[in-house]
Design an enzyme around this catalytic site. Structure first.
Site, PDB file in Angstrom:
ATOM      1  N   ASP A  23      15.775   4.754 -32.299  1.00 35.84           N
ATOM      2  CA  ASP A  23      17.121   4.448 -31.818  1.00 35.84           C
ATOM      3  C   ASP A  23      17.900   3.604 -32.824  1.00 35.84           C
ATOM      4  O   ASP A  23      17.336   2.754 -33.503  1.00 35.84           O
ATOM      5  CB  ASP A  23      17.019   3.699 -30.488  1.00 35.84           C
ATOM      6  CG  ASP A  23      18.349   3.617 -29.766  1.00 35.84           C
ATOM      7  OD1 ASP A  23      19.227   4.467 -30.030  1.00 35.84           O
ATOM      8  OD2 ASP A  23      18.521   2.704 -28.946  1.00 35.84           O
ATOM      9  N   ASN A  71      20.862  14.640 -25.499  1.00 33.58           N
ATOM     10  CA  ASN A  71      21.606  14.600 -26.762  1.00 33.58           C
ATOM     11  C   ASN A  71      22.582  15.756 -26.918  1.00 33.58           C
ATOM     12  O   ASN A  71      23.469  15.712 -27.782  1.00 33.58           O
ATOM     13  CB  ASN A  71      20.641  14.580 -27.958  1.00 33.58           C
ATOM     14  CG  ASN A  71      19.964  13.244 -28.164  1.00 33.58           C
ATOM     15  OD1 ASN A  71      18.908  13.168 -28.785  1.00 33.58           O
ATOM     16  ND2 ASN A  71      20.540  12.165 -27.645  1.00 33.58           N
TER      17      ASN A  71
END
Length: 243
Positions: A23, A71
């Site tokens: 991340d 995503n």
């Protein structure tokens, strides 16, 4: 040779499976006035460093969250980049991973994935299938809830066909219906970037995982950060619900 000192940790205190949420790539680039895609490019080298560190430590299983089912909500340009990027990373790195004895596994859904991405994932799996140094699970188009829903559908289908009885579904048999039945439970769930959430990653497998959150964005993550996380894990008293 790594510039970082590999800690000596007894095997019984090492995690057998690390789940890694990579991340902060986009934020890292934005903070530096770059395109978000530049952060993802930097993250490729970092992931390879993490793989090397796992090999040095003797950690047998690493799952990397490369592209989630959520995503797809990102901009068309970023999704297009990430599809091509994941494909090209596998193409660039598979021979090196193979030489290091890494077995590559793909965990995730096929629908919506580019055919070229699927082809590279399957090629890497086939090339490295007999390797035993460690396993790298590339989680591409993966979501924990989606995985559990898919498993539930398979179970319901078999039950409707009279091939499975309800009492046959237990905590031991349910994983047989997950994307990667042989995946061990997660011991260490590691997330850089300062965010403190699981983000729908390996929900079933992480039931008793030890969570370690670090503030660095992933492109700044080093082998030392991994070693620090494993050292923190080694100090934990894992009781699995017992007193």
């Amino acid at each position: 040779m790594s510039e970082f000192q590999v800690p000596e940790i007894p095997a019984q205190f090492l995690p057998k499976h690390i789940a890694l949420v990579m991340d902060g790539n986009g934020r890292w680039a934005t903070e530096r006035g770059m395109k978000r895609t530049e952060g993802h490019k930097r993250g490729e080298a970092v992931l390879l460093d993490v793989v090397d560190a796992c090999i040095e430590l003797g950690v047998p299983y690493l799952s990397a969250y490369a592209f989630s089912t959520e995503n797809w909500r990102r901009s068309t340009d970023e999704v297009r980049f990430l599809m091509g990027f994941n494909r090209d990373v596998l193409r660039r790195q598979r021979d090196d991973l193979h030489e290091k004895g890494v077995r590559v596994r793909w965990v995730g859904r096929r629908p919506r994935l580019w055919r070229s991405v699927i082809r590279e994932l399957e090629t890497a799996e086939e090339l490295t299938k007999d390797n035993t140094t460690m396993t790298l699970a590339m989680c591409v188009n993966y979501g924990g809830r989606a995985e559990i829903i898919d498993a539930a559908r398979d179970i319901a289908r078999l039950a409707a066909e009279g091939k499975l009885r309800p009492e046959q579904i237990t905590e031991k048999t349910f994983p047989n219906f997950l994307d990667e039945p042989d995946m061990p439970d997660v011991d260490l769930f590691l997330r850089p970037s300062g965010e403190k959430r699981t983000s729908n990653f390996l929900l079933w497998q992480s039931a008793y995982a030890e969570m370690v959150y670090q503030d660095k964005l992933f492109p700044d993550f080093t082998q030392q950060d991994l070693y620090d996380a494993v050292l923190e894990y080694a100090k934990r008293d894992r009781r699995f619900g017992s007193a």
